[in-house]
Design a protein around this motif. Structure first.
Motif, PDB file in Angstrom:
ATOM      1  N   ASN A  59       0.818  -1.227   0.000  1.00 45.12           N
ATOM      2  CA  ASN A  59       0.000   0.000   0.000  1.00 45.12           C
ATOM      3  C   ASN A  59       0.851   1.276   0.000  1.00 45.12           C
ATOM      4  N   GLY A  60       2.176   1.125  -0.053  1.00 41.83           N
ATOM      5  CA  GLY A  60       3.064   2.285  -0.173  1.00 41.83           C
ATOM      6  C   GLY A  60       3.359   3.003   1.123  1.00 41.83           C
ATOM      7  N   SER A  61       2.961   2.425   2.245  1.00 37.07           N
ATOM      8  CA  SER A  61       3.229   3.055   3.529  1.00 37.07           C
ATOM      9  C   SER A  61       4.706   3.033   3.895  1.00 37.07           C
ATOM     10  N   LEU A  62       5.417   2.018   3.402  1.00 36.38           N
ATOM     11  CA  LEU A  62       6.831   1.865   3.720  1.00 36.38           C
ATOM     12  C   LEU A  62       7.594   1.540   2.441  1.00 36.38           C
ATOM     13  N   SER A  63       8.479   2.442   2.058  1.00 30.92           N
ATOM     14  CA  SER A  63       9.262   2.215   0.840  1.00 30.92           C
ATOM     15  C   SER A  63      10.414   1.260   1.149  1.00 30.92           C
ATOM     16  N   TYR A  64      10.921   0.633   0.114  1.00 30.02           N
ATOM     17  CA  TYR A  64      11.990  -0.351   0.274  1.00 30.02           C
ATOM     18  C   TYR A  64      12.880  -0.346  -0.962  1.00 30.02           C
ATOM     19  N   THR A  65      14.029  -0.966  -0.810  1.00 27.81           N
ATOM     20  CA  THR A  65      14.959  -1.141  -1.915  1.00 27.81           C
ATOM     21  C   THR A  65      15.319  -2.613  -1.978  1.00 27.81           C
ATOM     22  N   LYS A  66      15.268  -3.168  -3.165  1.00 25.00           N
ATOM     23  CA  LYS A  66      15.590  -4.579  -3.326  1.00 25.00           C
ATOM     24  C   LYS A  66      16.981  -4.699  -3.939  1.00 25.00           C
ATOM     25  N   VAL A  67      17.859  -5.414  -3.256  1.00 25.29           N
ATOM     26  CA  VAL A  67      19.213  -5.673  -3.740  1.00 25.29           C
ATOM     27  C   VAL A  67      19.349  -7.176  -3.842  1.00 25.29           C
ATOM     28  N   GLY A  68      19.459  -7.664  -5.064  1.00 25.97           N
ATOM     29  CA  GLY A  68      19.439  -9.106  -5.252  1.00 25.97           C
ATOM     30  C   GLY A  68      18.078  -9.615  -4.837  1.00 25.97           C
ATOM     31  N   GLY A  69      18.051 -10.530  -3.895  1.00 26.63           N
ATOM     32  CA  GLY A  69      16.783 -11.045  -3.395  1.00 26.63           C
ATOM     33  C   GLY A  69      16.431 -10.509  -2.022  1.00 26.63           C
ATOM     34  N   THR A  70      17.180  -9.518  -1.541  1.00 22.09           N
ATOM     35  CA  THR A  70      16.983  -9.015  -0.184  1.00 22.09           C
ATOM     36  C   THR A  70      16.346  -7.633  -0.207  1.00 22.09           C
ATOM     37  N   LEU A  71      15.339  -7.462   0.639  1.00 23.17           N
ATOM     38  CA  LEU A  71      14.677  -6.162   0.762  1.00 23.17           C
ATOM     39  C   LEU A  71      15.305  -5.380   1.911  1.00 23.17           C
ATOM     40  N   PHE A  72      15.568  -4.096   1.641  1.00 31.23           N
ATOM     41  CA  PHE A  72      16.122  -3.211   2.660  1.00 31.23           C
ATOM     42  C   PHE A  72      15.189  -2.029   2.850  1.00 31.23           C
ATOM     43  N   TYR A  73      15.105  -1.564   4.100  1.00 32.81           N
ATOM     44  CA  TYR A  73      14.229  -0.458   4.464  1.00 32.81           C
ATOM     45  C   TYR A  73      15.064   0.623   5.137  1.00 32.81           C
ATOM     46  N   SER A  74      14.814   1.867   4.770  1.00 32.43           N
ATOM     47  CA  SER A  74      15.525   2.991   5.369  1.00 32.43           C
ATOM     48  C   SER A  74      14.997   3.236   6.778  1.00 32.43           C
ATOM     49  N   TYR A  75      15.905   3.388   7.721  1.00 30.55           N
ATOM     50  CA  TYR A  75      15.507   3.652   9.098  1.00 30.55           C
ATOM     51  C   TYR A  75      14.733   4.965   9.186  1.00 30.55           C
ATOM     52  N   LYS A  76      15.115   5.950   8.375  1.00 26.37           N
ATOM     53  CA  LYS A  76      14.412   7.234   8.376  1.00 26.37           C
ATOM     54  C   LYS A  76      12.961   7.065   7.925  1.00 26.37           C
ATOM     55  N   ASP A  77      12.745   6.183   6.928  1.00 31.75           N
ATOM     56  CA  ASP A  77      11.377   5.928   6.464  1.00 31.75           C
ATOM     57  C   ASP A  77      10.540   5.253   7.549  1.00 31.75           C
ATOM     58  N   ILE A  78      11.166   4.390   8.311  1.00 32.56           N
ATOM     59  CA  ILE A  78      10.463   3.719   9.415  1.00 32.56           C
ATOM     60  C   ILE A  78      10.075   4.745  10.474  1.00 32.56           C
ATOM     61  N   GLN A  79      10.994   5.671  10.776  1.00 38.29           N
ATOM     62  CA  GLN A  79      10.681   6.721  11.745  1.00 38.29           C
ATOM     63  C   GLN A  79       9.524   7.585  11.254  1.00 38.29           C
ATOM     64  N   LYS A  80       9.517   7.912   9.956  1.00 32.82           N
ATOM     65  CA  LYS A  80       8.417   8.705   9.389  1.00 32.82           C
ATOM     66  C   LYS A  80       7.094   7.950   9.522  1.00 32.82           C
ATOM     67  N   LEU A  81       7.124   6.650   9.243  1.00 37.31           N
ATOM     68  CA  LEU A  81       5.919   5.831   9.353  1.00 37.31           C
ATOM     69  C   LEU A  81       5.393   5.858  10.783  1.00 37.31           C
ATOM     70  N   LEU A  82       6.283   5.702  11.747  1.00 44.91           N
ATOM     71  CA  LEU A  82       5.874   5.687  13.151  1.00 44.91           C
ATOM     72  C   LEU A  82       5.364   7.048  13.609  1.00 44.91           C
ATOM     73  N   SER A  83       6.019   8.121  13.184  1.00 46.21           N
ATOM     74  CA  SER A  83       5.565   9.443  13.604  1.00 46.21           C
ATOM     75  C   SER A  83       4.210   9.784  12.975  1.00 46.21           C
ATOM     76  N   GLY A  84       3.963   9.278  11.770  1.00 48.08           N
ATOM     77  CA  GLY A  84       2.662   9.486  11.138  1.00 48.08           C
ATOM     78  C   GLY A  84       1.571   8.684  11.806  1.00 48.08           C
ATOM     79  N   ALA A  85       1.916   7.510  12.319  1.00 49.43           N
ATOM     80  CA  ALA A  85       0.930   6.643  12.974  1.00 49.43           C
ATOM     81  C   ALA A  85       0.526   7.197  14.336  1.00 49.43           C
ATOM     82  N   LYS A  86       1.401   7.967  14.976  1.00 52.98           N
ATOM     83  CA  LYS A  86       1.113   8.488  16.313  1.00 52.98           C
ATOM     84  C   LYS A  86       0.169   9.672  16.274  1.00 52.98           C
ATOM     85  N   LYS A  87       0.060  10.326  15.126  1.00 54.82           N
ATOM     86  CA  LYS A  87      -0.768  11.535  15.036  1.00 54.82           C
ATOM     87  C   LYS A  87      -2.235  11.203  15.014  1.00 54.82           C
TER      88      LYS A  87
END
Length: 87
Positions: A59-87
């Motif tokens: 649903n696009g709530s959390l962006s990611y980057t795929k390198v090979g077969g592994t998905l990586f998530y930016s810690y800053k994006d996770i913080q943004k997701l959490l701060s948006g959920a608290k509002k």
């Protein structure tokens, strides 16, 4: 007026307590300083299932980057997701 005497032992105890507190704070900070997290680390951090993490990706709530077969998530994006959920 009360007079308190500070002994060398008191100062040594204060020093030890301060050093332990500083060590504790530094350990906490080092644990979360990774810029990119793998899926398993994100699930553990957010306490969510693999399905919930997939839903966040779809649903696009959390962006990611795929390198090979592994998905990586930016810690800053996770913080943004959490701060948006608290509002």
């Amino acid at each position: 007026m009360e007079i308190s005497i500070v002994t060398k032992e008191d100062l040594q105890q204060l020093k030890n307590e301060l050093l332990e507190e500083i060590k504790h704070l530094l350990e906490k900070e080092n644990m979360v300083q990774k810029e990119w997290l793998r899926s398993s680390e994100v699930r553990k951090l957010l306490n969510i299932s693999a399905g919930t993490l997939q839903t966040l990706r779809i649903n696009g709530s959390l962006s990611y980057t795929k390198v090979g077969g592994t998905l990586f998530y930016s810690y800053k994006d996770i913080q943004k997701l959490l701060s948006g959920a608290k509002k």
